[in-house]
Scaffold this motif. Structure first.
Motif, PDB file in Angstrom:
ATOM      1  N   PRO A   1       0.796  -1.235   0.000  1.00 41.85           N
ATOM      2  CA  PRO A   1       0.000   0.000   0.000  1.00 41.85           C
ATOM      3  C   PRO A   1       0.829   1.285   0.000  1.00 41.85           C
ATOM      4  O   PRO A   1       0.476   2.246  -0.686  1.00 41.85           O
ATOM      5  CB  PRO A   1      -0.839  -0.102   1.273  1.00 41.85           C
ATOM      6  N   THR A   2       1.924   1.313   0.729  1.00 43.65           N
ATOM      7  CA  THR A   2       2.735   2.528   0.778  1.00 43.65           C
ATOM      8  C   THR A   2       3.419   2.783  -0.553  1.00 43.65           C
ATOM      9  O   THR A   2       3.448   3.921  -1.039  1.00 43.65           O
ATOM     10  CB  THR A   2       3.782   2.441   1.910  1.00 43.65           C
ATOM     11  N   LEU A   3       3.950   1.733  -1.148  1.00 35.26           N
ATOM     12  CA  LEU A   3       4.575   1.889  -2.461  1.00 35.26           C
ATOM     13  C   LEU A   3       3.535   2.246  -3.520  1.00 35.26           C
ATOM     14  O   LEU A   3       3.782   3.094  -4.382  1.00 35.26           O
ATOM     15  CB  LEU A   3       5.322   0.612  -2.851  1.00 35.26           C
ATOM     16  N   ARG A   4       2.375   1.604  -3.445  1.00 31.46           N
ATOM     17  CA  ARG A   4       1.293   1.906  -4.392  1.00 31.46           C
ATOM     18  C   ARG A   4       0.902   3.376  -4.298  1.00 31.46           C
ATOM     19  O   ARG A   4       0.774   4.062  -5.320  1.00 31.46           O
ATOM     20  CB  ARG A   4       0.085   1.007  -4.120  1.00 31.46           C
ATOM     21  N   ASP A   5       0.740   3.875  -3.080  1.00 35.74           N
ATOM     22  CA  ASP A   5       0.372   5.286  -2.898  1.00 35.74           C
ATOM     23  C   ASP A   5       1.448   6.208  -3.459  1.00 35.74           C
ATOM     24  O   ASP A   5       1.150   7.252  -4.032  1.00 35.74           O
ATOM     25  CB  ASP A   5       0.137   5.595  -1.416  1.00 35.74           C
ATOM     26  N   PHE A   6       2.717   5.807  -3.296  1.00 34.20           N
ATOM     27  CA  PHE A   6       3.821   6.603  -3.834  1.00 34.20           C
ATOM     28  C   PHE A   6       3.705   6.701  -5.350  1.00 34.20           C
ATOM     29  O   PHE A   6       3.814   7.784  -5.928  1.00 34.20           O
ATOM     30  CB  PHE A   6       5.161   5.976  -3.434  1.00 34.20           C
ATOM     31  N   LEU A   7       3.483   5.572  -6.007  1.00 31.83           N
ATOM     32  CA  LEU A   7       3.382   5.573  -7.469  1.00 31.83           C
ATOM     33  C   LEU A   7       2.143   6.340  -7.925  1.00 31.83           C
ATOM     34  O   LEU A   7       2.216   7.160  -8.844  1.00 31.83           O
ATOM     35  CB  LEU A   7       3.352   4.142  -8.015  1.00 31.83           C
ATOM     36  N   LEU A   8       1.015   6.117  -7.279  1.00 30.73           N
ATOM     37  CA  LEU A   8      -0.209   6.823  -7.675  1.00 30.73           C
ATOM     38  C   LEU A   8      -0.103   8.329  -7.441  1.00 30.73           C
ATOM     39  O   LEU A   8      -0.713   9.121  -8.166  1.00 30.73           O
ATOM     40  CB  LEU A   8      -1.417   6.247  -6.939  1.00 30.73           C
ATOM     41  N   ALA A   9       0.694   8.734  -6.453  1.00 25.86           N
ATOM     42  CA  ALA A   9       0.874  10.161  -6.165  1.00 25.86           C
ATOM     43  C   ALA A   9       1.637  10.884  -7.274  1.00 25.86           C
ATOM     44  O   ALA A   9       1.650  12.113  -7.312  1.00 25.86           O
ATOM     45  CB  ALA A   9       1.592  10.342  -4.826  1.00 25.86           C
ATOM     46  N   THR A  10       2.219  10.131  -8.208  1.00 24.40           N
ATOM     47  CA  THR A  10       2.905  10.779  -9.329  1.00 24.40           C
ATOM     48  C   THR A  10       1.900  11.350 -10.327  1.00 24.40           C
ATOM     49  O   THR A  10       2.301  12.043 -11.268  1.00 24.40           O
ATOM     50  CB  THR A  10       3.862   9.801 -10.054  1.00 24.40           C
ATOM     51  N   GLY A  11       0.623  11.065 -10.121  1.00 21.83           N
ATOM     52  CA  GLY A  11      -0.423  11.632 -10.977  1.00 21.83           C
ATOM     53  C   GLY A  11      -0.272  11.185 -12.418  1.00 21.83           C
ATOM     54  O   GLY A  11      -0.152  10.002 -12.705  1.00 21.83           O
ATOM     55  N   ASP A  12      -0.272  12.164 -13.311  1.00 21.38           N
ATOM     56  CA  ASP A  12      -0.133  11.876 -14.739  1.00 21.38           C
ATOM     57  C   ASP A  12       1.234  12.267 -15.273  1.00 21.38           C
ATOM     58  O   ASP A  12       1.424  12.395 -16.485  1.00 21.38           O
ATOM     59  CB  ASP A  12      -1.228  12.601 -15.528  1.00 21.38           C
ATOM     60  N   LYS A  13       2.174  12.465 -14.373  1.00 20.54           N
ATOM     61  CA  LYS A  13       3.519  12.858 -14.802  1.00 20.54           C
ATOM     62  C   LYS A  13       4.145  11.757 -15.660  1.00 20.54           C
ATOM     63  O   LYS A  13       3.923  10.576 -15.445  1.00 20.54           O
ATOM     64  CB  LYS A  13       4.413  13.133 -13.599  1.00 20.54           C
ATOM     65  N   THR A  14       4.936  12.168 -16.624  1.00 18.27           N
ATOM     66  CA  THR A  14       5.718  11.227 -17.403  1.00 18.27           C
ATOM     67  C   THR A  14       6.917  10.831 -16.555  1.00 18.27           C
ATOM     68  O   THR A  14       7.632  11.695 -16.054  1.00 18.27           O
ATOM     69  CB  THR A  14       6.182  11.866 -18.728  1.00 18.27           C
ATOM     70  N   ILE A  15       7.113   9.542 -16.360  1.00 16.54           N
ATOM     71  CA  ILE A  15       8.183   9.048 -15.500  1.00 16.54           C
ATOM     72  C   ILE A  15       9.365   8.632 -16.365  1.00 16.54           C
ATOM     73  O   ILE A  15       9.208   7.885 -17.336  1.00 16.54           O
ATOM     74  CB  ILE A  15       7.693   7.859 -14.643  1.00 16.54           C
ATOM     75  N   TYR A  16      10.542   9.126 -15.990  1.00 11.07           N
ATOM     76  CA  TYR A  16      11.770   8.805 -16.711  1.00 11.07           C
ATOM     77  C   TYR A  16      12.776   8.153 -15.769  1.00 11.07           C
ATOM     78  O   TYR A  16      13.019   8.656 -14.678  1.00 11.07           O
ATOM     79  CB  TYR A  16      12.413  10.067 -17.292  1.00 11.07           C
ATOM     80  N   ARG A  17      13.373   7.054 -16.204  1.00  8.05           N
ATOM     81  CA  ARG A  17      14.467   6.412 -15.476  1.00  8.05           C
ATOM     82  C   ARG A  17      15.728   7.129 -15.927  1.00  8.05           C
ATOM     83  O   ARG A  17      16.227   6.914 -17.031  1.00  8.05           O
ATOM     84  CB  ARG A  17      14.526   4.921 -15.819  1.00  8.05           C
TER      85      ARG A  17
END
Length: 181
Positions: free
Chosen positions: A116-132
């Motif tokens: 749940p904590t990791l899921r919330d972290f990822l969902l909190a990125t909203g619609d941002k484009t994520i780059y490695r």
């Protein structure tokens, strides 16, 4: 609970990622988005428990290629992420793996973000484009480190891991929305 506290502490670490406009760049293993981020107690996928998602990525490549010696070496509890990557880099694979690997990577990422904590972290990125944002990897990352990428440097890589995170985020959001109905 302890793991959630570690994630929150690392989340507050402003060096774990950079946000610029509608882009999010991560390169640090201290960022929970990172496939190198250690999961307390490990994560289990395909009946095997390992410390990181990257261990699972490497393991699946070796298994897919029928290199069971490499898979066993990667699955060894004491194998570090860099060792797993070195072992996987010697594995031969074909175009079929390249077509199917994104689905496998998304499945593994979904297991990681079931916490749940990791899921919330990822969902909190909203619609941002994520780059490695890593300089040394033009396949899984963008070929530029986080510092330069967040300052407008040209991306020189495929960003496979960033795309996988965005696909997983989309699925997690759909699952969350379906649960609300």
């Amino acid at each position: 609970m302890v793991h959630a506290q570690i994630v929150r502490k690392r989340f507050r670490n402003r060096h774990s990622h950079s946000e610029v406009g509608d882009a999010l760049y991560y390169g640090s293993v201290f960022c929970p988005l990172s496939e190198d981020f250690p999961i307390q107690g490990g994560m289990t996928y395909d009946g095997v428990t390992m410390n990181t998602a990257k261990h699972h990525f490497c393991y699946q490549l070796a298994k897919y290629s029928n290199d069971m010696a490499a898979a066993a070496a990667i699955a060894n509890y004491y194998t570090t992420v860099s060792m797993a990557c070195r072992i996987a880099s010697r594995v031969r694979f074909d175009e079929r793996w390249e077509r199917e690997c994104v689905d496998k990577l998304v499945e593994i990422t979904m297991v990681k973000f079931a916490d749940p904590t990791l899921r919330d972290f990822l969902l909190a990125t909203g619609d941002k484009t994520i780059y490695r944002a890593v300089r040394h990897n033009r396949t899984n990352g963008i070929g530029v480190n986080e510092y330069f990428a967040s300052r407008g440097a040209k991306h020189r890589g495929g960003n496979c891991f960033g795309r996988v995170l965005m696909l997983a985020r989309k699925r997690l959001r759909a699952d969350r929305d379906a649960d609300r109905v």
